[in-house]
Design an enzyme around this catalytic site. Sequence first.
Site, PDB file in Angstrom:
ATOM      1  N   ASP A   1       2.513  -4.938  -1.321  1.00 54.81           N
ATOM      2  CA  ASP A   1       2.435  -5.776  -2.522  1.00 54.81           C
ATOM      3  C   ASP A   1       3.117  -7.115  -2.254  1.00 54.81           C
ATOM      4  O   ASP A   1       2.596  -8.182  -2.623  1.00 54.81           O
ATOM      5  CB  ASP A   1       3.004  -5.064  -3.761  1.00 54.81           C
ATOM      6  CG  ASP A   1       4.312  -4.336  -3.505  1.00 54.81           C
ATOM      7  OD1 ASP A   1       4.616  -4.003  -2.347  1.00 54.81           O
ATOM      8  OD2 ASP A   1       5.052  -4.085  -4.477  1.00 54.81           O
TER       9      ASP A   1
ATOM     10  N   LYS B   1       3.601   0.672   2.814  1.00 57.53           N
ATOM     11  CA  LYS B   1       4.101   0.943   1.447  1.00 57.53           C
ATOM     12  C   LYS B   1       5.017   2.150   1.568  1.00 57.53           C
ATOM     13  O   LYS B   1       4.812   3.190   0.942  1.00 57.53           O
ATOM     14  CB  LYS B   1       2.912   1.197   0.508  1.00 57.53           C
ATOM     15  CG  LYS B   1       3.285   1.370  -0.962  1.00 57.53           C
ATOM     16  CD  LYS B   1       3.661   0.096  -1.684  1.00 57.53           C
ATOM     17  CE  LYS B   1       4.185   0.398  -3.070  1.00 57.53           C
ATOM     18  NZ  LYS B   1       4.664  -0.798  -3.795  1.00 57.53           N
TER      19      LYS B   1
ATOM     20  N   ASP C   1      -7.991  -4.071   5.166  1.00 52.50           N
ATOM     21  CA  ASP C   1      -9.226  -4.527   4.527  1.00 52.50           C
ATOM     22  C   ASP C   1      -8.900  -5.571   3.464  1.00 52.50           C
ATOM     23  O   ASP C   1      -9.512  -6.647   3.411  1.00 52.50           O
ATOM     24  CB  ASP C   1      -9.933  -3.322   3.901  1.00 52.50           C
ATOM     25  CG  ASP C   1     -11.236  -3.689   3.217  1.00 52.50           C
ATOM     26  OD1 ASP C   1     -12.034  -4.428   3.825  1.00 52.50           O
ATOM     27  OD2 ASP C   1     -11.462  -3.243   2.076  1.00 52.50           O
TER      28      ASP C   1
ATOM     29  N   TYR D   1     -10.070   5.722   5.060  1.00 49.38           N
ATOM     30  CA  TYR D   1     -11.488   5.494   5.320  1.00 49.38           C
ATOM     31  C   TYR D   1     -12.172   6.753   5.851  1.00 49.38           C
ATOM     32  O   TYR D   1     -13.351   6.984   5.569  1.00 49.38           O
ATOM     33  CB  TYR D   1     -11.681   4.370   6.343  1.00 49.38           C
ATOM     34  CG  TYR D   1     -11.770   3.007   5.726  1.00 49.38           C
ATOM     35  CD1 TYR D   1     -10.692   2.467   5.033  1.00 49.38           C
ATOM     36  CD2 TYR D   1     -12.939   2.254   5.820  1.00 49.38           C
ATOM     37  CE1 TYR D   1     -10.773   1.214   4.453  1.00 49.38           C
ATOM     38  CE2 TYR D   1     -13.021   0.994   5.243  1.00 49.38           C
ATOM     39  CZ  TYR D   1     -11.947   0.488   4.561  1.00 49.38           C
ATOM     40  OH  TYR D   1     -12.040  -0.747   3.996  1.00 49.38           O
TER      41      TYR D   1
END
Lengths: 354, 354
Positions: free
Chosen positions: A221, A189, A245, A139
Amino acid sequence: MMKIAVLAGDGIGPEIIAQAVRVLDTLKTDGLAIELEYGLIGGCAVDATGEPYPAATHQLASQADAVLLGAVGGPKYDALPRHQRPERGLLAIRKELNLFANLRPAILYPELANASSLKYDVVAGLDIMIVRELTGDIYFGEPRGIETRDGQRVGFNTMIYSESEIRRIAHVAFQAAAKRQGKLCSVDKMNVLECTQLWRDVVIEVAKEYPQVTLSHMLVDNAAMQLVRTPKQFDVIVTGNMFGDILSDEASMLTGSIGMLPSASLDENNKGLYEPIHGSAPDIAGKDLANPLATILSAAMMLRYTFNREEAAQRIENAVKKVLAAGYRTKDIDESGMKTVGTKAMGDAVLSAM
Amino acid sequence: MMKIAVLAGDGIGPEIIAQAVRVLDTLKTDGLAIELEYGLIGGCAVDATGEPYPAATHQLASQADAVLLGAVGGPKYDALPRHQRPERGLLAIRKELNLFANLRPAILYPELANASSLKYDVVAGLDIMIVRELTGDIYFGEPRGIETRDGQRVGFNTMIYSESEIRRIAHVAFQAAAKRQGKLCSVDKMNVLECTQLWRDVVIEVAKEYPQVTLSHMLVDNAAMQLVRTPKQFDVIVTGNMFGDILSDEASMLTGSIGMLPSASLDENNKGLYEPIHGSAPDIAGKDLANPLATILSAAMMLRYTFNREEAAQRIENAVKKVLAAGYRTKDIDESGMKTVGTKAMGDAVLSAM
Ligand SMILES: CC(C)[C@H](C(=O)O)[C@@H](O)C(=O)O
Ligand SMILES: CC(C)[C@H](C(=O)O)[C@@H](O)C(=O)O
């Protein structure tokens, strides 16, 4: 004195904020030392000053103990240049006030279980807390931009976390888990992204200070899958700004009623910004149709986290439960056989229930 | 001659691949010119050669027209250094063979509707195609790493797309949509990430060449919500590697049966790698419990996309539908009243149905 900056924003913002303000006024009448001051953010701030987070708003928010925010954005502002878009106001206030800890509960109200698109057994009793880091990650990472390289446009952003940023959000998450069922799932991840490998390493280090909390790790995921498959396996989830988010929105939709969900964004000293997780819903703005309960529940979170007034927080939350039990429903959560009410009448119902 | 490289991989990989190979052998007996060659990838390749994507496998895969892959990974390999982890083999073959277009259908089989955690009406008839870019984005972007800066560790990765990378995946997605219901939804986070602002800009440019396709755009957080709320609103979704990883797993879980879902990863000339979307499931490996249907359906996708043999593809797909209709179920999709079978018996059933 509890100084609260109220930033209604755009769309349905002013309507839903008005009801939350009535709730705060009631607490004031009953003895709490609350002081409200009003400011502009988002599209309405651009209209008035050319900027989505004007200096005056920053001053107001900096001097307040807490901020209550409605929602920002609307089609009117879609064509504005990047730096003037309403959501820049949101990103700016988070960053400027150092509100790094975003707490997003996803709770299924038993009365609203039918609203979920998931089967009853899968979501009945759902109560997840998502702790999302809010002032770092891709971000805010630099370098970022769109450039021409070798004759073609290239767009790029930087995902970045330092260990101190990870450590402080991990502490918030472990503490939240310790107060709940004692289960924390950290989402990353790490099999692809070095940034999130560091995330995992640091979370494991911090875990040593919280032997009472059971820590697990999940790839993002898989987390997106597991939230759909068996969401009740989760107690507290902690993750970075970008994954947070996505996952917090996914989690909120499991409840079927995003008009019901509040959020808190806190700094190191529990100064906080409180806002409903839903948007400004321009299509129903000004029509007395919006559900004010997420904003009212955001005010409850404010009393709990910033002002440490558990009793007042529960008074509001219990009032909301009562109006649901009594059958009051705004349109977004309506079902046949219930009492359909508008924004203001829902506020009335909460006030009487208090 | 159709040259197919078969990479069984780890865990349940060999078992499920064996059943898909029997299906291909049947087509061969019936006249298709199929040639299979076997190679190593993932953990078993590390065991044998020290590398998850050995040079010999690369040569085999490069010379083949298509690759059929089982699954990679397992607890045995979790402690290996980054460059030796099984999933590096997967990332390497994608990148080396330039398999930029990952097609992931999320289809609900009517017979398996109960397996979904979503309500019947929400998912009945679900048929979404997710087109995920697979060789760019933050998966491969540089710079990346973990470094010490100002006395603390910092982890960073780079999200990056060039307009040519976006353009070629957009073409794949528009063409897929044109052959289906003509609806394409492009998912980005343009309100925060410049990289995905370029994504949106380029997708809009490419859209001019496909007047028959209706293009829409959705922010990734909203897409994660909408997939839970009303998944049937989607026809084809196109997005980048990272968001695609998350959303395609979320979408697959809507069907409740990830043991049923195949995938294709294609290069510019429709050379492709085909694999089930599920993992190597080490817990049930070697027990004749795994569902081979996703791998068998991956072989069908191979016949369709790489070899343009629509008829053979449908022959396999119809056989799978028949065995489901006849009540055959592996454990992952079992329900009372059905015929529970193991991996091999499920393969037998498909062969007889063909
Ligand atoms: C409006 C947008 C910038 C924001 C975000 O991405 O953080 C919103 O989606 C949220 O989750 O609060
Ligand atoms: C194993 C992993 C590297 C891989 C990815 O993230 O692409 C997997 O999740 C997938 O979706 O194929």
